[in-house]
Design a protein around this motif. Structure first.
Motif, PDB file in Angstrom:
ATOM      1  N   ALA A 235      -7.301  40.965  -1.388  1.00 43.42           N
ATOM      2  CA  ALA A 235      -6.690  41.334  -0.107  1.00 43.42           C
ATOM      3  C   ALA A 235      -5.204  41.020  -0.040  1.00 43.42           C
ATOM      4  CB  ALA A 235      -7.423  40.650   1.042  1.00 43.42           C
ATOM      5  N   PHE A 236      -4.767  39.904  -0.650  1.00 43.29           N
ATOM      6  CA  PHE A 236      -3.361  39.511  -0.604  1.00 43.29           C
ATOM      7  C   PHE A 236      -2.712  39.484  -1.991  1.00 43.29           C
ATOM      8  CE2 PHE A 236      -4.890  37.934   3.432  1.00 43.29           C
ATOM      9  CZ  PHE A 236      -3.828  38.140   4.291  1.00 43.29           C
ATOM     10  N   GLU A 237      -3.348  40.105  -2.973  1.00 39.80           N
ATOM     11  CA  GLU A 237      -2.775  40.069  -4.324  1.00 39.80           C
ATOM     12  C   GLU A 237      -1.387  40.709  -4.335  1.00 39.80           C
ATOM     13  OE1 GLU A 237      -4.107  41.099  -8.873  1.00 39.80           O
ATOM     14  OE2 GLU A 237      -4.556  42.544  -7.296  1.00 39.80           O
ATOM     15  N   HIS A 238      -0.421  40.014  -4.944  1.00 38.04           N
ATOM     16  CA  HIS A 238       0.962  40.476  -5.074  1.00 38.04           C
ATOM     17  C   HIS A 238       1.654  40.660  -3.723  1.00 38.04           C
ATOM     18  CE1 HIS A 238      -0.597  42.398  -9.027  1.00 38.04           C
ATOM     19  NE2 HIS A 238      -0.218  41.143  -9.238  1.00 38.04           N
ATOM     20  N   THR A 239       1.138  40.005  -2.677  1.00 36.16           N
ATOM     21  CA  THR A 239       1.775  40.099  -1.363  1.00 36.16           C
ATOM     22  C   THR A 239       2.883  39.065  -1.249  1.00 36.16           C
ATOM     23  OG1 THR A 239      -0.262  40.871  -0.336  1.00 36.16           O
ATOM     24  CG2 THR A 239       1.399  39.965   1.126  1.00 36.16           C
ATOM     25  N   LEU A 240       4.031  39.497  -0.736  1.00 38.18           N
ATOM     26  CA  LEU A 240       5.162  38.593  -0.522  1.00 38.18           C
ATOM     27  C   LEU A 240       5.341  38.396   0.967  1.00 38.18           C
ATOM     28  CD1 LEU A 240       7.691  40.160  -3.048  1.00 38.18           C
ATOM     29  CD2 LEU A 240       5.897  38.473  -3.465  1.00 38.18           C
ATOM     30  N   CYS A 241       5.649  37.164   1.388  1.00 38.53           N
ATOM     31  CA  CYS A 241       5.816  36.861   2.809  1.00 38.53           C
ATOM     32  C   CYS A 241       6.933  35.849   2.956  1.00 38.53           C
ATOM     33  CB  CYS A 241       4.520  36.316   3.402  1.00 38.53           C
ATOM     34  SG  CYS A 241       4.613  35.919   5.157  1.00 38.53           S
ATOM     35  N   LEU A 242       7.986  36.227   3.654  1.00 36.52           N
ATOM     36  CA  LEU A 242       9.142  35.346   3.789  1.00 36.52           C
ATOM     37  C   LEU A 242       9.419  35.017   5.249  1.00 36.52           C
ATOM     38  CD1 LEU A 242      11.651  36.925   1.271  1.00 36.52           C
ATOM     39  CD2 LEU A 242      10.071  35.042   0.916  1.00 36.52           C
ATOM     40  N   SER A 280       0.519  35.761  -5.241  1.00 35.94           N
ATOM     41  CA  SER A 280       0.961  36.214  -3.922  1.00 35.94           C
ATOM     42  C   SER A 280       1.545  35.081  -3.115  1.00 35.94           C
ATOM     43  CB  SER A 280      -0.214  36.839  -3.168  1.00 35.94           C
ATOM     44  OG  SER A 280      -1.131  35.855  -2.752  1.00 35.94           O
ATOM     45  N   VAL A 281       1.626  35.304  -1.838  1.00 37.19           N
ATOM     46  CA  VAL A 281       2.363  34.474  -0.897  1.00 37.19           C
ATOM     47  C   VAL A 281       2.055  32.981  -1.025  1.00 37.19           C
ATOM     48  CG1 VAL A 281       0.628  35.059   0.843  1.00 37.19           C
ATOM     49  CG2 VAL A 281       2.788  34.082   1.565  1.00 37.19           C
ATOM     50  N   LEU A 282       0.803  32.592  -1.197  1.00 40.13           N
ATOM     51  CA  LEU A 282       0.468  31.173  -1.177  1.00 40.13           C
ATOM     52  C   LEU A 282       0.975  30.424  -2.404  1.00 40.13           C
ATOM     53  CD1 LEU A 282      -3.091  30.775   0.372  1.00 40.13           C
ATOM     54  CD2 LEU A 282      -0.853  30.368   1.388  1.00 40.13           C
ATOM     55  N   MET A 283       1.328  31.154  -3.472  1.00 38.64           N
ATOM     56  CA  MET A 283       1.809  30.484  -4.667  1.00 38.64           C
ATOM     57  C   MET A 283       3.206  29.905  -4.488  1.00 38.64           C
ATOM     58  SD  MET A 283       0.481  33.010  -7.707  1.00 38.64           S
ATOM     59  CE  MET A 283       1.142  31.883  -8.939  1.00 38.64           C
ATOM     60  N   PHE A 284       3.932  30.414  -3.485  1.00 40.07           N
ATOM     61  CA  PHE A 284       5.297  29.913  -3.285  1.00 40.07           C
ATOM     62  C   PHE A 284       5.580  29.672  -1.797  1.00 40.07           C
ATOM     63  CE2 PHE A 284       5.214  34.499  -3.912  1.00 40.07           C
ATOM     64  CZ  PHE A 284       5.738  34.976  -2.730  1.00 40.07           C
ATOM     65  N   SER A 285       4.560  29.270  -1.049  1.00 40.05           N
ATOM     66  CA  SER A 285       4.761  29.048   0.371  1.00 40.05           C
ATOM     67  C   SER A 285       3.809  27.983   0.895  1.00 40.05           C
ATOM     68  CB  SER A 285       4.533  30.351   1.140  1.00 40.05           C
ATOM     69  OG  SER A 285       3.215  30.802   0.960  1.00 40.05           O
ATOM     70  N   TYR A 286       4.015  27.617   2.152  1.00 34.46           N
ATOM     71  CA  TYR A 286       3.186  26.620   2.810  1.00 34.46           C
ATOM     72  C   TYR A 286       2.084  27.309   3.604  1.00 34.46           C
ATOM     73  CZ  TYR A 286       7.065  23.547   1.664  1.00 34.46           C
ATOM     74  OH  TYR A 286       8.021  22.856   0.985  1.00 34.46           O
ATOM     75  N   LEU A 287       0.946  26.665   3.672  1.00 30.28           N
ATOM     76  CA  LEU A 287      -0.167  27.112   4.496  1.00 30.28           C
ATOM     77  C   LEU A 287      -0.278  26.163   5.675  1.00 30.28           C
ATOM     78  CD1 LEU A 287      -2.795  28.750   5.056  1.00 30.28           C
ATOM     79  CD2 LEU A 287      -3.983  27.114   3.573  1.00 30.28           C
ATOM     80  N   TYR A 288      -0.275  26.724   6.884  1.00 32.86           N
ATOM     81  CA  TYR A 288      -0.389  25.911   8.085  1.00 32.86           C
ATOM     82  C   TYR A 288      -1.774  26.075   8.696  1.00 32.86           C
ATOM     83  CZ  TYR A 288       4.474  24.559   8.108  1.00 32.86           C
ATOM     84  OH  TYR A 288       5.677  23.999   7.785  1.00 32.86           O
ATOM     85  N   VAL A 289      -2.472  24.950   8.890  1.00 32.88           N
ATOM     86  CA  VAL A 289      -3.792  24.928   9.516  1.00 32.88           C
ATOM     87  C   VAL A 289      -3.815  23.777  10.512  1.00 32.88           C
ATOM     88  CG1 VAL A 289      -4.888  25.900   7.455  1.00 32.88           C
ATOM     89  CG2 VAL A 289      -4.798  23.416   7.751  1.00 32.88           C
ATOM     90  N   HIS A 290      -4.893  23.693  11.287  1.00 31.80           N
ATOM     91  CA  HIS A 290      -4.989  22.591  12.247  1.00 31.80           C
ATOM     92  C   HIS A 290      -5.132  21.258  11.502  1.00 31.80           C
ATOM     93  CE1 HIS A 290      -4.930  24.948  15.889  1.00 31.80           C
ATOM     94  NE2 HIS A 290      -5.793  25.791  15.335  1.00 31.80           N
ATOM     95  N   GLU A 291      -4.501  20.239  12.030  1.00 29.88           N
ATOM     96  CA  GLU A 291      -4.409  18.949  11.353  1.00 29.88           C
ATOM     97  C   GLU A 291      -5.789  18.392  10.994  1.00 29.88           C
ATOM     98  OE1 GLU A 291      -1.734  14.915  11.802  1.00 29.88           O
ATOM     99  OE2 GLU A 291      -2.176  16.116  13.572  1.00 29.88           O
ATOM    100  N   ALA A 292      -6.754  18.624  11.855  1.00 34.53           N
ATOM    101  CA  ALA A 292      -8.086  18.053  11.644  1.00 34.53           C
ATOM    102  C   ALA A 292      -8.807  18.657  10.444  1.00 34.53           C
ATOM    103  CB  ALA A 292      -8.935  18.251  12.897  1.00 34.53           C
ATOM    104  N   CYS A 293      -8.364  19.811   9.967  1.00 39.62           N
ATOM    105  CA  CYS A 293      -9.088  20.457   8.866  1.00 39.62           C
ATOM    106  C   CYS A 293      -8.227  20.639   7.620  1.00 39.62           C
ATOM    107  CB  CYS A 293      -9.677  21.797   9.318  1.00 39.62           C
ATOM    108  SG  CYS A 293      -8.496  22.937  10.031  1.00 39.62           S
TER     109      CYS A 293
END
Length: 402
Positions: A235-242, A280-293
């Motif tokens: 679904a997100f292969e080779h996707t870039l997100c800046l 894709s995007v997660l290889m060079f970016s941060y993932l934000y989720v709720h602190e509890a998880c």
């Protein structure tokens, strides 16, 4: 005997008509499949056709003929009634050997998949979905084929639903559209504008396989809803997100520095298909989720490919080494010329950084005057991100297209 001869002549005429083209010089319909498409068009039609409708099917050689001979002049390629479930892979060297073409491509009713690099041969095109929603093959061209793509539903296609949303950081007339299942639980595709914040609607449970494959989410952030349960293959292969410096937007505050990323509100990490986040995007970016998880995502295959998993609740915290942009400042004025961009600064600049859309630093150097000229031939496709740091502690970013 005379009657039999007349019948035989009529049958021959009908067979000939079935294997040749009909229509005026610009709008042509052809039934293909048994003989090469090239032989079914007259020389005059090959020179003048702009709207080509194909029924039947296409031979492997027909795709080469279309690419090498007709794509440069076609406005519309209508395959709606063609018996085609897969559009073929295109070799990377064939993509590089030709210029992209702008064509309105109407997909077959029974389409299932668009092959590797198939759409890389087009640029600024619309894809019209008439029946099934296809998956997309990988793209190995530069930029990825989906840069600027707009996927449309045909007027009589009631299999899906289009949701129109305002882009928050732009004028009210600017919109982006998403294609959902009728029950709005599956997202099939999202048409990406140039920059902004993109939100998958709450209630969505599934992201369709290859939905974001090869897309460039330039200077954007993508928010996945709490209801999300699973994401399909590639679904997100080779996707870039800046994310731009100092990006301010509700419901989340600015991250305050160069930080591409995805925000996922789901408490349980959504199930992932095959190679969802490959290159894709997660290889060079941060993932934000709720602190509890946070720990759940750190331990979940695929999701833990992010550079770091951080808390949504702390998104307003800035690293001490990076200065946030002061809201309301506009310290860069850009004038465009055929060969260059002229940047004029409202504050005293310190230095400039230039990035590509992968977030890779291309160059960094001091600025010693109140204006600066950047040659277009120094820029990389699809765009170059220019970050200027000022003596007053602000940083501003502009996007320059070659």
């Amino acid at each position: 005997m005379k009657t039999l001869l007349i019948i035989w002549m009529c049958l021959c005429t009908g067979l000939c008509m079935a294997q040749t083209s009909v229509g005026d010089g610009t709008h042509v319909t052809v039934h293909a499949g048994e003989n090469p498409l090239e032989t079914l068009l007259t020389e005059e039609q090959k020179q003048s056709v702009t709207h080509l409708t194909v029924t039947g099917t296409l031979l492997d050689t027909d795709y080469t003929f279309l690419r090498d001979r007709l794509y440069g002049q076609l406005d519309t390629l209508n395959l709606r009634a063609a018996n085609i479930d897969t559009l073929p892979d295109i070799r990377t060297e064939d993509i590089w050997a030709s210029s992209p073409n702008k064509i309105h491509l109407i997909l077959p009713l029974n389409i299932e998949h668009l092959g590797t690099n198939f759409l890389s041969q087009f640029s600024g095109y619309n894809i019209e979905v008439t029946g099934n929603f296809p998956t997309f093959g990988a793209s190995f061209s530069t930029p990825p084929y989906s840069y600027g793509i707009k996927v449309l539903l045909s007027e009589d296609n009631f299999s899906y639903k289009t949701k129109i949303s305002k882009t928050p950081d732009k004028v009210p007339e600017t919109y982006y559209s998403s294609i959902y299942s009728l029950d709005e639980e599956t997202l099939y595709y999202m048409n990406i504008d140039d920059g902004g914040e993109y939100t998958i609607k709450e209630g969505t449970k599934v992201i369709h396989g290859t939905a974001f494959r090869n897309l460039i989410l330039t200077m954007s952030k993508l928010i996945l809803p709490a209801s999300l349960d699973s994401i399909g293959d590639y679904a997100f292969e080779h996707t870039l997100c800046l994310m731009p410096v100092g990006y301010v937007n509700k419901p989340y505050p600015t991250l305050g520095h160069w930080e591409p990323g995805i925000i996922c509100e789901a408490i349980e990490p959504p199930k992932l298909g095959k190679d969802v986040f490959k290159e894709s995007v997660l290889m060079f970016s941060y993932l934000y989720v709720h602190e509890a998880c946070i720990e759940r995502y750190k331990q979940a295959d695929g999701w833990n490919s992010a550079i770091e998993v951080r808390a949504i609740e702390k998104m307003g915290d800035y690293p001490h080494s990076v200065l946030p942009l002061k809201k309301g400042e506009e310290n860069i004025s850009v004038t465009t010329t055929p060969d260059s961009y002229e940047l004029t600064f409202g504050q005293k600049p310190l230095y400039m950084e230039m990035y590509n859309t992968n977030g890779v630093l291309l160059t960094k150097h001091p600025i010693e005057s109140s204006s600066l000229s950047i040659d277009r031939n120094r820029l990389v496709t699809p765009c170059t991100i220019v970050c200027v740091h000022f003596t007053n502690g602000t940083t501003e970013t502009v996007k320059l297209i070659p």
